[in-house]
Design a protein around this motif. Structure first.
Motif, PDB file in Angstrom:
ATOM      1  N   TYR A  37      -0.393  10.388  -0.994  1.00 11.12           N
ATOM      2  CA  TYR A  37      -0.192   9.656   0.236  1.00 11.12           C
ATOM      3  C   TYR A  37       1.072   8.427  -0.481  1.00 11.12           C
ATOM      4  O   TYR A  37       1.613   8.445   0.293  1.00 11.12           O
ATOM      5  CB  TYR A  37      -1.333   9.063   1.053  1.00 11.12           C
ATOM      6  N   GLU A  38       0.507   7.641  -1.493  1.00 11.43           N
ATOM      7  CA  GLU A  38       1.064   6.660  -1.484  1.00 11.43           C
ATOM      8  C   GLU A  38       3.158   7.059  -2.166  1.00 11.43           C
ATOM      9  O   GLU A  38       3.891   6.460  -2.084  1.00 11.43           O
ATOM     10  CB  GLU A  38       0.555   5.940  -2.751  1.00 11.43           C
ATOM     11  N   ASN A  39       2.823   8.010  -2.557  1.00  3.82           N
ATOM     12  CA  ASN A  39       4.323   8.711  -3.214  1.00  3.82           C
ATOM     13  C   ASN A  39       5.181   9.273  -2.239  1.00  3.82           C
ATOM     14  O   ASN A  39       6.071   9.550  -1.898  1.00  3.82           O
ATOM     15  CB  ASN A  39       4.104   9.688  -4.518  1.00  3.82           C
ATOM     16  N   LEU A  40       4.505   9.928  -0.923  1.00  2.18           N
ATOM     17  CA  LEU A  40       4.755  10.029   0.371  1.00  2.18           C
ATOM     18  C   LEU A  40       5.617   8.880   0.793  1.00  2.18           C
ATOM     19  O   LEU A  40       7.152   8.781   1.911  1.00  2.18           O
ATOM     20  CB  LEU A  40       3.739  10.497   0.873  1.00  2.18           C
ATOM     21  N   LEU A  41       5.765   7.693   0.833  1.00  2.00           N
ATOM     22  CA  LEU A  41       5.530   6.760   1.628  1.00  2.00           C
ATOM     23  C   LEU A  41       7.140   6.455  -0.358  1.00  2.00           C
ATOM     24  O   LEU A  41       7.768   5.931   0.984  1.00  2.00           O
ATOM     25  CB  LEU A  41       4.709   5.169   1.091  1.00  2.00           C
ATOM     26  N   ILE A  42       6.725   6.138  -0.749  1.00  2.61           N
ATOM     27  CA  ILE A  42       8.045   6.265  -1.620  1.00  2.61           C
ATOM     28  C   ILE A  42       9.247   7.686  -1.508  1.00  2.61           C
ATOM     29  O   ILE A  42      10.432   6.480  -1.118  1.00  2.61           O
ATOM     30  CB  ILE A  42       7.898   6.317  -3.602  1.00  2.61           C
ATOM     31  N   ALA A  43       8.871   8.655  -1.495  1.00  2.00           N
ATOM     32  CA  ALA A  43       9.913   9.610  -1.117  1.00  2.00           C
ATOM     33  C   ALA A  43      10.219   9.461   0.652  1.00  2.00           C
ATOM     34  O   ALA A  43      12.125   9.105   0.360  1.00  2.00           O
ATOM     35  CB  ALA A  43       9.281  11.061  -1.396  1.00  2.00           C
ATOM     36  N   GLY A  44       9.736   9.068   1.142  1.00  2.00           N
ATOM     37  CA  GLY A  44      10.073   8.528   2.930  1.00  2.00           C
ATOM     38  C   GLY A  44      11.233   7.369   2.430  1.00  2.00           C
ATOM     39  O   GLY A  44      12.503   7.163   2.992  1.00  2.00           O
ATOM     40  N   PHE A  45      11.351   6.488   1.734  1.00  2.00           N
ATOM     41  CA  PHE A  45      11.537   5.125   0.997  1.00  2.00           C
ATOM     42  C   PHE A  45      12.861   5.974   0.742  1.00  2.00           C
ATOM     43  O   PHE A  45      14.188   4.732   1.070  1.00  2.00           O
ATOM     44  CB  PHE A  45      10.925   4.141   0.885  1.00  2.00           C
ATOM     45  N   LEU A  46      13.047   6.600  -0.030  1.00  2.00           N
ATOM     46  CA  LEU A  46      14.378   6.901  -1.038  1.00  2.00           C
ATOM     47  C   LEU A  46      15.074   7.659   0.118  1.00  2.00           C
ATOM     48  O   LEU A  46      16.242   7.817  -0.418  1.00  2.00           O
ATOM     49  CB  LEU A  46      14.275   7.744  -2.207  1.00  2.00           C
ATOM     50  N   ALA A  47      14.518   8.285   0.951  1.00  2.00           N
ATOM     51  CA  ALA A  47      15.098   9.468   1.906  1.00  2.00           C
ATOM     52  C   ALA A  47      15.921   8.849   2.869  1.00  2.00           C
ATOM     53  O   ALA A  47      17.209   9.181   3.167  1.00  2.00           O
ATOM     54  CB  ALA A  47      14.217  10.366   3.115  1.00  2.00           C
TER      55      ALA A  47
END
Length: 571
Positions: free
Chosen positions: A88-98
């Motif tokens: 989940y934490e990496n999902l937040l980072i992926a959304g941030f990068l997107a």
């Protein structure tokens, strides 16, 4: 950025209409937000956080008056894959990068470029997403026990088959009650909040008649907090950026495409025009801020945007009111959501999947049996059986190869009889038989996909050793670096053989490309002509009559073509 006039000229009546529309959309968004979050492998409240934060951010900074943003079904496969593989934490980072990528797209004014993605590709992965969403709800619809979310479609299907004997018929009953609400309620009460009713009625039935007998949000995820999570910036490292940039790029592309499609739908319903680049920036800002509150990636939602317009929205305030309404409901009624059966969520997502599948468009493109059909099927199968990231990459590659192939077929190099001013057919026929002058008409884009064909045709003519070659380029819209290099090589080789290359009727863009490359100067400015007949006149002036085999055989002291050309000009 363009000046934002979306909030100007509003009256109190307009704000009241926006408030009503915002509440109406909020009622629709609450069940969808929770359902999309659960299907994406995260807690249902994260979908509500996204609805609140992204909805307000896009309304404030986006490029459409009526856009409603939040979690959508299109994101489910990619988000679920990220959660299962990275957490989940990496999902937040992926959304941030997107979000950063979307802002860059907007700043670089790439809003219009996204619309050039072929329909066969978008229909392919949208239909694949629909299959994944629908199949992912079978377990909750049937109330199967012992299921774990897997990354791949076939793994989930195998699990369902293996556990089919664990069907909970009360879950099936709950799901059917919810499904009947979705199907029949709009026919009886068109203005009723169908999706919310489809959650409330099955929940009441389950609580009264068989409490604790079916899986619920509370039993699966625990209680829902009555507040937004604390503001926290994701821990972003270079290692995580390298790990997540590909799924982040897919989120950005998918989010950009869906947002702009939603904005176009809104334009069609209202007669307004959205600003595509500003919309991308707004979506980017939303996806940067939302992860700081624990929310998942968001994009423009077509169905909710359409509902917003139909409910009488006037300005982006409706999107702001929608976010605030969902926040109030979250703060007041969050604990009650834990009683909602998962089986009542399943039919909602199944209907969403059917509506987004575009099965009619899929069948239409498939029946064409063209390269578009290949792109469609390949993208669809890769989306279902591999993942959306690979599907989009391979689909784009196939679409580009298909486009290049089509454009190369359009390209033509034809040796023709040149059109001469004030000429008669006999003169033109004589010119066409002249072994020292070759005239070619070139049609279509002169690019790397057509460069080989262009080179081979002209090379065959050079091998016959004419004195002059004329290239009529009136119908050449562009020339790229590969074709320019081939043309430069041909001109150089022909010049070494003592020949002269003439170019006629090239447009401004082609000439500018040749000037920048230096080829214009190498060929010589005097060898470029605005009219093909002038190029023919110039070519006839430089032909070596004594070396002409045709004139030599006829024992004439002057070239027949040249003499007849003089008669035409003086007669």
């Amino acid at each position: 950025m363009l000046k934002d006039d979306r909030f100007k000229g509003l009256s109190l009546t307009d704000l009241k209409r926006d408030l009503l529309a915002g509440i109406t959309v909020g009622i629709v968004a609450i069940p969808l937000g929770m359902a999309f979050a659960i299907a994406s492998g995260v807690k249902p409240e994260y979908g509500l956080y996204t609805t609140v934060v992204a909805g307000i951010m896009v309304a404030l900074f986006g490029g459409s008056r009526f856009q409603i943003a939040g979690p959508t079904g299109a994101f489910i496969p990619i988000l679920l894959a990220i959660v299962l593989q990275y957490g989940y934490e990496n999902l937040l980072i992926a959304g941030f990068l997107a979000g950063i990528m979307l802002i860059l797209m907007g700043v670089l004014k790439l809003g219009n470029l996204i619309t050039y993605i072929p329909r066969s590709l978008t229909i392919g992965f949208t239909s694949g997403i629909a299959v994944i969403i629908f199949s992912g709800q079978i377990g909750d619809f049937l109330g199967l026990a012992g299921l774990d979310k897997k990354q791949y479609f076939h793994e989930n299907m195998i699990q369902i088959v293996q556990n089919i004997t664990t069907v909970n018929w009360l879950s099936v009953l709950t799901a059917l009650i919810g499904l009947s609400m979705i199907v029949f309620l709009p026919k009886l009460f068109p203005r009723a909040p169908v999706l919310l009713v489809a959650l409330i009625i099955p929940t009441i039935v389950a609580i009264i008649f068989y409490p604790g007998k079916v899986a619920s949000i509370g039993s699966a995820f625990g209680g829902i907090s009555q507040s937004l999570p604390s503001f926290q910036i994701p821990s972003i490292t270079l290692e995580r950026i390298l790990l997540l940039w590909q799924p982040a790029f897919v989120i950005a592309m998918l989010g950009g495409i869906e947002s702009l499609l939603s904005a176009v739908v809104a334009d069609g319903m209202t007669g307004r025009r959205h600003h595509s680049n500003r919309e991308l920036v707004g979506q980017g800002l939303a996806n940067i801020v939302t992860p700081m509150f624990g929310g998942i990636p968001a994009t423009g939602a077509i169905a909710r945007t359409a509902t917003n317009i139909k409910s009488g929205a006037v300005s982006p305030f409706s999107g702001i009111f929608q976010g605030l309404f969902v926040l109030v409901i979250l703060l007041l009624f969050a604990p009650y959501a834990s009683h909602i059966p998962l089986a009542s969520m399943a039919p909602i997502l199944m209907i969403v999947a059917i509506n987004m599948s575009e099965y009619k468009s899929f069948a239409h493109i498939f029946k064409l049996k063209t390269s578009d059909s290949l792109v469609l099927v390949t993208t669809f199968l890769l989306t279902v059986f591999v993942n959306l990231t690979i599907a989009v990459q391979v689909g784009l590659l196939l679409a580009m190869v298909s486009f290049i192939k089509r454009m190369s077929k359009i390209f033509e190099v034809e040796k023709v009889i040149p059109a001469l001013k004030n000429s008669k057919s006999k003169t033109e026929e004589t010119v066409s038989k002249c072994p020292q002058l070759s005239f070619f008409t070139i049609s279509g884009p002169l690019f790397f996909g057509a460069a080989d064909k262009f080179e081979s045709v002209i090379t065959r003519s050079i091998n016959k050793r004419p004195t002059v070659i004329i290239l009529k380029m009136k119908n050449v819209p562009i020339i790229d670096a590969t074709a320019e290099a081939n043309l430069a090589s041909l001109a150089k080789d022909f010049h070494k053989m003592g020949g002269t290359l003439l170019i006629s009727e090239a447009n401004k863009e082609v000439r500018e490309t040749l000037e920048i490359s230096g080829l214009y100067e190498e060929i010589g400015a005097k060898h470029f002509f605005d009219d093909s007949s002038d190029a023919v006149d110039f070519g006839l002036q430089i032909i070596n009559v004594q070396n002409c085999p045709k004139c030599g055989r006829n024992e004439t002291s002057a070239c027949q073509v040249f003499e007849q050309r003089k008669k035409v000009k003086t007669g």
